[in-house]
Motif scaffolding. Sequence first.
Motif, short mmCIF file in Angstrom:
data_model
loop_
_atom_site.label_atom_id
_atom_site.label_comp_id
_atom_site.label_asym_id
_atom_site.label_seq_id
_atom_site.Cartn_x
_atom_site.Cartn_y
_atom_site.Cartn_z
N CYS A 30 4.52 -1.67 23.53
CA CYS A 30 5.57 -0.76 23.06
C CYS A 30 5.62 -0.64 21.54
CB CYS A 30 6.92 -1.22 23.58
SG CYS A 30 7.12 -0.92 25.34
N GLU A 31 4.67 -1.24 20.85
CA GLU A 31 4.82 -1.31 19.40
C GLU A 31 4.85 0.04 18.71
OE1 GLU A 31 1.50 -3.52 17.80
OE2 GLU A 31 0.30 -1.71 17.72
N GLY A 32 4.37 1.09 19.39
CA GLY A 32 4.38 2.41 18.75
C GLY A 32 5.68 3.18 18.98
N LEU A 33 6.59 2.60 19.77
CA LEU A 33 7.77 3.37 20.16
C LEU A 33 8.85 3.39 19.10
CD1 LEU A 33 8.10 2.27 23.90
CD2 LEU A 33 7.05 4.34 22.98
N TYR A 65 12.03 0.62 28.22
CA TYR A 65 12.38 0.26 29.60
C TYR A 65 11.58 1.13 30.58
CZ TYR A 65 15.06 -0.07 33.91
OH TYR A 65 15.42 -0.24 35.22
N VAL A 66 11.55 2.41 30.30
CA VAL A 66 10.86 3.35 31.19
C VAL A 66 9.34 3.08 31.18
CG1 VAL A 66 10.35 5.79 31.57
CG2 VAL A 66 12.64 5.09 30.89
N ASP A 67 8.83 2.61 30.05
CA ASP A 67 7.39 2.39 29.92
C ASP A 67 6.96 0.99 30.38
OD1 ASP A 67 7.30 4.88 28.87
OD2 ASP A 67 6.94 4.28 26.80
N GLY A 209 12.08 7.90 21.26
CA GLY A 209 11.16 7.41 22.29
C GLY A 209 9.71 7.47 21.85
N GLY A 210 9.47 7.37 20.56
CA GLY A 210 8.09 7.42 20.07
C GLY A 210 7.58 8.85 19.97
N VAL A 212 8.74 11.71 22.26
CA VAL A 212 9.13 12.67 23.33
C VAL A 212 10.62 12.88 23.46
CG1 VAL A 212 7.13 12.46 24.81
CG2 VAL A 212 8.97 10.79 25.00
N TYR A 215 15.72 8.55 26.62
CA TYR A 215 15.84 8.62 28.08
C TYR A 215 17.28 8.49 28.54
CZ TYR A 215 10.82 8.37 28.10
OH TYR A 215 9.50 8.66 27.92
N GLU A 219 13.28 8.85 34.37
CA GLU A 219 12.11 8.68 33.52
C GLU A 219 11.71 9.96 32.78
OE1 GLU A 219 11.96 8.90 36.78
OE2 GLU A 219 10.12 9.86 37.47
N ARG A 220 12.53 11.00 32.93
CA ARG A 220 12.26 12.23 32.17
C ARG A 220 12.93 12.12 30.81
NH1 ARG A 220 12.82 12.96 37.27
NH2 ARG A 220 11.49 14.38 38.45
N ARG B 143 0.20 10.44 25.50
CA ARG B 143 0.22 10.32 24.05
C ARG B 143 -0.49 9.06 23.59
NH1 ARG B 143 5.89 10.00 22.61
NH2 ARG B 143 5.96 8.90 24.59
N GLN B 145 -1.62 6.29 20.28
CA GLN B 145 -1.18 5.68 19.03
C GLN B 145 -2.37 4.91 18.45
OE1 GLN B 145 1.54 2.26 20.65
NE2 GLN B 145 0.16 1.46 19.10
N LEU B 162 0.42 5.36 23.87
CA LEU B 162 1.72 5.05 23.30
C LEU B 162 2.63 4.58 24.43
CD1 LEU B 162 3.54 5.22 20.76
CD2 LEU B 162 4.21 7.48 21.54
N ARG B 166 1.89 2.27 31.76
CA ARG B 166 2.96 2.85 32.59
C ARG B 166 3.48 4.13 31.94
NH1 ARG B 166 8.83 0.93 34.14
NH2 ARG B 166 9.24 2.49 35.74
N ALA B 167 3.52 4.16 30.62
CA ALA B 167 3.94 5.38 29.93
C ALA B 167 2.94 6.49 30.22
CB ALA B 167 4.02 5.12 28.43
N ASN B 170 3.59 7.68 33.74
CA ASN B 170 4.81 8.50 33.79
C ASN B 170 4.52 9.92 33.34
OD1 ASN B 170 6.27 6.29 34.64
ND2 ASN B 170 7.15 5.84 32.64
N LEU B 174 4.84 13.26 35.66
CA LEU B 174 5.73 14.37 35.30
C LEU B 174 4.96 15.69 35.28
CD1 LEU B 174 7.98 12.88 32.47
CD2 LEU B 174 8.60 13.44 34.82
#
Lengths: 380, 506
Positions: A30-33, A65-67, A209-210, A212, A215, A219-220, B143, B145, B162, B166-167, B170, B174
């Motif tokens: 998640c470091e890019g978020l 969380y979503v990722d 969210g990095g 997008v 949330y 997850e949208r 995406r 990174q 990025l 899981r991202a 997702n 979508l």
Amino acid sequence: MTLHTPPGHASAPLAEADRLMTVCNSCRYCEGLCAVFPAMEMRRSFADGDLNYLANLCHACGACYVDCQFAPPHAFQVNVPQTLAAVRADSYRRYAWPAALAPIFDRNGLWIALIAALAVAAFIAGFVAWNDAAVLFGTHTGPGAFYRLMPHDAMVAVFGAAFLYAILALAMGLRAFWRDIGEPAATLAEPASLWQAVKDAATLRNLDGGGVGCYGADERPTDNRRLYHHFTFYGFLLCFAATSVATLHHYGLGRIAPYPWWDLPVVLGTVGGIGLLIGPAGLLAAKWTRDPALRDDARFGMDAAFLAMLFLTSLTGLLLLMLRATPAMGMLLALHLGVVFAFFLTMPYGRFVHGLYRFAALVRYAKERRQMAEAPAGSA
Amino acid sequence: MPARPRLDAANPPDISALGRRGAWPDGNSWGSMTDLSRRYDVLVVGGGNAALCAAIAARRAGASVLVLEAAPKFYRGGNTRHTRNMRCAHDSATETLSGPYTEEEFFDDLLRVTGGRTDEDLARLMIAESKEVLDWIQAQGVRFQPSLGGTLSLGRTNSFFLGGGRAMLNALYLTAERLGVAVRYEAEVVGLDIADGMFLAATVRTEGREHRVEADMLITACGGFEANIEWLKQGWGEAAENFLIRGTPYNRGTVLRMLLDAGVQPIGDPTQCHAVAIDARAPKFDGGIITRLDCVVFGIVVNRDGQRFYDEGEDIWPKRYAIWGRLVAQQPGQIAYIVFDAPALTQFMPSLYPPITADSIRALAEKLDLDPRALEATVARFNAAVRPGTFDHTILDDCRTEGLDPPKTHWARRIETPPFHAYPVRPGITFTYLGVRVDREARMVMADGTRAANMFAAGEIMAGNVLGQGYAAGIGMTIGSVFGRIAGRAAAAELHRRRNARRDAA
């Protein structure tokens, strides 16, 4: 499962945050978020101060969380936004000054509603006590109309005192936060770090969210909290600017309120006020529809109370503007002043403090990131 | 039944509807319950990167698509959940890639890690297509990174997702949903009706009931059999009982088994799997990346008897990373212990579990349930054999042992400063190599060498075509995306050919 057992922490959310940061630090996807994860990577262990720093750096966009492949129902039960939200809310209480008033954070919604009601009642009672009914329910226009109901000097004394008290309490809270996270005071005076933090805060770079968006219900990434927060924040700034310009008008130019609709204080206040209606309403709606896994429901009262205060400040102000030439002005003025007074008094004891601590955390993060970039590669 | 759209490459569906709510003219809507009783053009079995790329590519080429994922929604995507990057050739640096990575260099890397066990034709096709896939996958919402902290060595060759795998999933789901791809979770394919290389229907078990699902084309992209311990035992014997599975429990190889039984040509070593040494305290399944340990170089590795068994200084990451799983699998009880001393503790990436720590080697042995005298003797022998040198874990340095068997040929430093630490490790299985042979269209090849009529495969289930052994970071995702896209396009094209042929005949 024998997961990493955190050493002594002041609270269960802090212990859980320590566990999560240990999980996240061995993953790092998640470091890019946002800023939280790079800041985490600069550490290998997490004391309470570190966790309070990370928690206040978190903007709760929900992307991690979503990722996360380890989010519930996974056995590792990784829910960073919710845990950091709890840590963050606890930290507000911990830094409250004076400490005796910290319990206000426990039942924040109730306390703020009470204080607001009392303040409004006090102003109405004061207006009734000091003014003839004919004056109170009369029609006043032209310069000095408001001050026929409450003398200008009395207004300055009451609100100046409340405002100065709020500033003092907020400054003491900031001091406690800065000491807790173990950062030298000098960092808050570094122009480069401050400027970076101003840019990050002004754009809410960490609430996207990095890239997008953040949330909400699922997850949208369709949440508009960043937009609503901009409405709120810039609306607040415009209202503050309106008051500042009015003060300059009064003391500098000798021009006495109320001002015509086209004058700068009114224009700034109206535009800002509209922002303060749309923003808080949107944020509250977003809070309601958000995935429960991302919410810190225990603090719903605190969040709702702050949003409600912002909304009411604006609503009463705009009503006053619209009806200031009618007999309703007296009561609306009492109402508006009561809400604003309560807002000032409760600033250090509610959700307002998030802006202060989060901005300070961003200043520290800007400094840390710069130091990392300047450090020779591999020395981390 | 709604009228089918005219299927023609020149007449694809109106993709401008992306992001708008509604239904496709062929009756596919999104947000509604997937209808298993209707007939789809393309059935995709699996729900990871390869499956979604295939579904999206087929859908974009005009086919109606049903995706069947055996796992619940949270666990969708198999190993893709745990990935973080893909390796694609590119001619120049990008915002997230630090420099060019030519097709030739990619091919050389592939030859090196596989020891030449690759189908050169397919490998070159994959590498050539990977260039385009780098853009294509981003157009599907994924995406990138810059490379993750601790993996800077991959910053030029690999594109990092990025938010991680899981991202990435997702984003693909979508996009698939917006395009009108039907998706059903907790829908396991338990039977395939295949006649002479021709797929007719699948039997799907979902919500306690079995359904017969017919489709014109079949794309299998449902992984290997790494979570099927019984199957692993065929190659590893009872030792497989002690293996930990790094991904979800849903990669059981059910469909792979059925395809091979139906006469599809196998490829890849049926006994082999990618195994790394992971923390022995990890859960049986789905521990993912955070249970891996990369500290072998900083100490010694002993088995249950307190004895060393392999040169801990043989090679640098990532090669050493991939050999230790196999080495530990060959030790008694399939367990080993990485032992190191205080100075090493902060020199490698932190991992989920804290090390087991004690003030003396003896006390450490007791905590690990090892024979204290054996471990003390091993450490003493090792320390006595260490020669002076200049330690640098980023290169093959000159710190080595002398007169020790097995030797430690690099990074050998005395283990002498308390507190002493240990990590217990077991083999962690990432994926298996056995799969189905495919051609340049990702179309399955039958045992007799003929092409399957309407069956395609992508991802881990056919990875053995290009990856006969070994691994290179991010290549699993390349195989998935590239062959997924190829399979989706090819299935739709085959559909067009048949429809047009039928129309011409009529």
